[in-house]
Motif scaffolding. Structure first.
Motif, PDB file in Angstrom:
ATOM      1  N   ASP A  43       0.775  -1.131  -0.066  1.00 19.19           N
ATOM      2  CA  ASP A  43      -0.042  -0.024   0.048  1.00 19.19           C
ATOM      3  C   ASP A  43       0.803   1.320   0.012  1.00 19.19           C
ATOM      4  O   ASP A  43       0.407   2.519  -0.497  1.00 19.19           O
ATOM      5  CB  ASP A  43      -0.867  -0.140   1.147  1.00 19.19           C
ATOM      6  CG  ASP A  43      -1.996  -0.860   1.008  1.00 19.19           C
ATOM      7  OD1 ASP A  43      -2.396  -1.327  -0.094  1.00 19.19           O
ATOM      8  OD2 ASP A  43      -2.437  -1.461   2.069  1.00 19.19           O
ATOM      9  N   ALA A  44       2.246   1.204   0.091  1.00 17.34           N
ATOM     10  CA  ALA A  44       2.868   2.426   0.452  1.00 17.34           C
ATOM     11  C   ALA A  44       3.398   2.877  -1.170  1.00 17.34           C
ATOM     12  O   ALA A  44       4.671   2.709  -1.355  1.00 17.34           O
ATOM     13  CB  ALA A  44       4.176   2.071   1.272  1.00 17.34           C
ATOM     14  N   LYS A  46       3.339   5.562  -4.606  1.00 22.76           N
ATOM     15  CA  LYS A  46       3.366   6.802  -4.911  1.00 22.76           C
ATOM     16  C   LYS A  46       2.622   6.923  -6.200  1.00 22.76           C
ATOM     17  O   LYS A  46       3.137   6.433  -7.127  1.00 22.76           O
ATOM     18  CB  LYS A  46       5.064   7.164  -5.050  1.00 22.76           C
ATOM     19  CG  LYS A  46       5.228   8.686  -5.315  1.00 22.76           C
ATOM     20  CD  LYS A  46       6.749   8.965  -5.419  1.00 22.76           C
ATOM     21  CE  LYS A  46       7.455   8.925  -4.479  1.00 22.76           C
ATOM     22  NZ  LYS A  46       8.652   9.343  -4.582  1.00 22.76           N
ATOM     23  N   SER A  72      -6.351   7.098  -0.790  1.00 23.45           N
ATOM     24  CA  SER A  72      -6.151   7.132   0.690  1.00 23.45           C
ATOM     25  C   SER A  72      -7.059   5.842   1.213  1.00 23.45           C
ATOM     26  O   SER A  72      -6.447   4.903   2.003  1.00 23.45           O
ATOM     27  CB  SER A  72      -6.233   8.354   1.480  1.00 23.45           C
ATOM     28  OG  SER A  72      -6.231   8.139   2.888  1.00 23.45           O
ATOM     29  N   THR A  75      -5.726   2.386   0.126  1.00 23.69           N
ATOM     30  CA  THR A  75      -4.139   1.943   0.653  1.00 23.69           C
ATOM     31  C   THR A  75      -4.115   2.163   2.311  1.00 23.69           C
ATOM     32  O   THR A  75      -3.169   2.306   2.700  1.00 23.69           O
ATOM     33  CB  THR A  75      -3.244   2.751  -0.086  1.00 23.69           C
ATOM     34  OG1 THR A  75      -3.196   4.129   0.444  1.00 23.69           O
ATOM     35  CG2 THR A  75      -3.301   2.548  -1.695  1.00 23.69           C
ATOM     36  N   GLY A  76      -5.356   2.500   2.864  1.00 27.66           N
ATOM     37  CA  GLY A  76      -5.226   2.694   4.194  1.00 27.66           C
ATOM     38  C   GLY A  76      -4.411   3.814   4.703  1.00 27.66           C
ATOM     39  O   GLY A  76      -3.457   3.795   5.735  1.00 27.66           O
ATOM     40  N   GLY A  77      -4.499   4.830   4.057  1.00 30.23           N
ATOM     41  CA  GLY A  77      -3.631   6.158   4.180  1.00 30.23           C
ATOM     42  C   GLY A  77      -2.233   6.223   3.926  1.00 30.23           C
ATOM     43  O   GLY A  77      -1.451   6.785   4.367  1.00 30.23           O
ATOM     44  N   LYS A  78      -1.735   5.059   3.429  1.00 33.23           N
ATOM     45  CA  LYS A  78      -0.211   4.782   3.235  1.00 33.23           C
ATOM     46  C   LYS A  78       0.429   5.214   1.983  1.00 33.23           C
ATOM     47  O   LYS A  78       1.628   5.442   1.832  1.00 33.23           O
ATOM     48  CB  LYS A  78       0.152   3.234   3.297  1.00 33.23           C
ATOM     49  CG  LYS A  78      -0.218   2.580   4.730  1.00 33.23           C
ATOM     50  CD  LYS A  78       0.124   1.280   4.790  1.00 33.23           C
ATOM     51  CE  LYS A  78      -0.125   0.578   5.856  1.00 33.23           C
ATOM     52  NZ  LYS A  78       0.084  -0.826   6.043  1.00 33.23           N
ATOM     53  N   ALA A  79      -0.692   5.598   0.902  1.00 34.64           N
ATOM     54  CA  ALA A  79       0.054   5.974  -0.522  1.00 34.64           C
ATOM     55  C   ALA A  79       0.192   7.505  -0.374  1.00 34.64           C
ATOM     56  O   ALA A  79      -0.605   8.376   0.336  1.00 34.64           O
ATOM     57  CB  ALA A  79      -1.110   5.559  -1.463  1.00 34.64           C
ATOM     58  N   GLU A  80       1.160   7.994  -1.356  1.00 31.26           N
ATOM     59  CA  GLU A  80       1.242   9.285  -1.404  1.00 31.26           C
ATOM     60  C   GLU A  80       0.829   9.524  -2.678  1.00 31.26           C
ATOM     61  O   GLU A  80       1.109   8.910  -3.735  1.00 31.26           O
ATOM     62  CB  GLU A  80       2.900   9.597  -1.157  1.00 31.26           C
ATOM     63  CG  GLU A  80       3.226  11.019  -1.617  1.00 31.26           C
ATOM     64  CD  GLU A  80       4.719  11.149  -1.762  1.00 31.26           C
ATOM     65  OE1 GLU A  80       5.415  12.263  -1.755  1.00 31.26           O
ATOM     66  OE2 GLU A  80       5.599  10.082  -1.401  1.00 31.26           O
TER      67      GLU A  80
END
Length: 371
Positions: A43-44, A46, A72, A75-80
């Motif tokens: 999920d991290a 970009k 967000s 991805t559980g808020g992990k993506a930028e």
């Protein structure tokens, strides 16, 4: 009309639900198959987001926050999300793609300023292993997915509304067609849809492809049309969007034309809705932004992870001039008039009554029962 609008609202709601459930849908092939040996990402991520301009209110007010929120959520808020706006400059946008490649984004959502000119940049991203989702406009080059509205239907909706507004005046009447920019493939589709309805029903006295969709260019074009045709000869104006409708209506007023002929629009911008309330603009096309933006986000996240796009999102395919069979999600549209403001932009939370009915528009709102 109210029955049709309720049906349209149900269709829009169903579409939004389909997108929100997309992550649970079954998979469907999208573009070139990924190398099975490549490791799937977590999920991290970009995700790059490139929007074309900021003059049209929708991009910054609706599209960007909708896309960012959906990414967000997925991805559980992990993506930028890495964002840039080209300010209607194709060269700037090409440089922005280069920057996204340098920053090694995992996927790119692209709303092209110039759909043909961006093709080489799309190829560069593809060569760098970055999947590209074409957003709102069908960019050329090896794109992996596309989401937009049924753009020919947008034109048909506009054309039908204009004929409805003209009534008996349509027979033998002269209209002006203010189309969008030739660099935007959607403009061609809007025009095609509109002319399919208007051909043989009205006479087109003047037709313009409006550079960069700018209201000031539409204003200048309309002034030229009034001079060429005569202010008493124009019974209606096809305007491809609300911004241009504003420039057109200013030109009509400046020429002393009263009452104003019916003018179409698109995007349900706040000023366009207010002009509809005031009786200056006949209609706009309401395009629910949430389903489109959420589909783009869902596509981008799936592709960034090396997964296939859910079948509930890739519901059809389209061909661009350079790429065949692009997985596609198209959102239905609604004709917005003074009769269904409450049932569309207000009900969906796009605007509040207070926003629409501020200042000089309060009396007109009261007359329409908008409270």
């Amino acid at each position: 009309m109210n029955t049709r609008m309720r049906r349209a609202a149900v269709a829009v709601a169903a579409t939004a639900m389909a997108v929100s459930l997309a992550a649970c849908g079954s998979a469907k092939e999208s573009g070139d198959k990924k190398d099975d040996s490549s490791a799937k990402k977590g999920d991290a991520l970009k995700i790059g987001l490139l929007l074309p301009e900021s003059q049209t209110a929708r991009y910054e007010k609706f599209d960007r926050p909708i896309i960012e929120k959906k990414i967000s959520d997925l991805t559980g808020g992990k993506a930028e999300v890495v964002y840039a706006n080209a300010k209607q400059d194709a060269t700037t946008q090409a440089q922005q793609v280069d920057t996204m490649i340098t920053n090694k984004v995992d996927a790119l959502i692209l709303d092209a300023v110039d759909s043909a000119a961006i093709a080489n940049s799309v190829k560069k991203a593809k060569d760098a292993g970055i999947p590209v989702v074409a957003f709102d406009r069908l960019a050329e080059g090896p794109i992996d997915a596309y989401t937009s509205f049924d753009n020919e239907e947008v034109g048909r909706v506009q054309g039908k509304a204009l004929l409805e507004a003209l009534g008996d005046k349509a027979d033998g009447g002269t209209i002006v067609m203010m189309n969008g920019a030739i660099t935007d493939p959607n403009a061609k589709l809007f025009k095609s849809g509109a002319t399919s309805v208007l051909d043989g029903k009205v006479t087109v006295g003047k037709s313009y492809d409006t550079k960069e969709w700018k209201p000031e260019n539409a204003n200048a074009n309309m002034e030229a049309a009034i001079t060429a045709l005569g202010k008493d000869k124009i019974v209606g104006v096809y305007s491809a969007n609300d911004g241009m409708a504003g420039g057109i209506i200013t030109a009509l007023k400046s020429a002393g034309i009263s009452p104003l002929p019916p003018v179409t629009g698109q995007d349900a911008e706040l000023q366009g809705v207010q002009r509809i309330v005031a009786g200056e603009q006949f209609m706009s096309v309401y395009k629910p932004y949430a389903p489109e933006g959420e589909a783009a986000a869902t596509m981008a996240v799936a592709l960034a992870k090396g997964e296939e796009i859910p079948a509930s999102v890739a519901t059809s395919t389209v061909d661009s001039p350079t790429t065949k069979g692009v997985p596609t999600f198209l959102v239905p549209v609604v004709s917005l008039t003074k009769d269904n403001i409450n049932d569309t932009v207000v009900k969906d939370g796009v605007y509040t009554i207070d926003e629409i009915c501020s200042g000089q528009y309060k009396a007109a709102c009261d007359k329409l029962g908008l409270k």
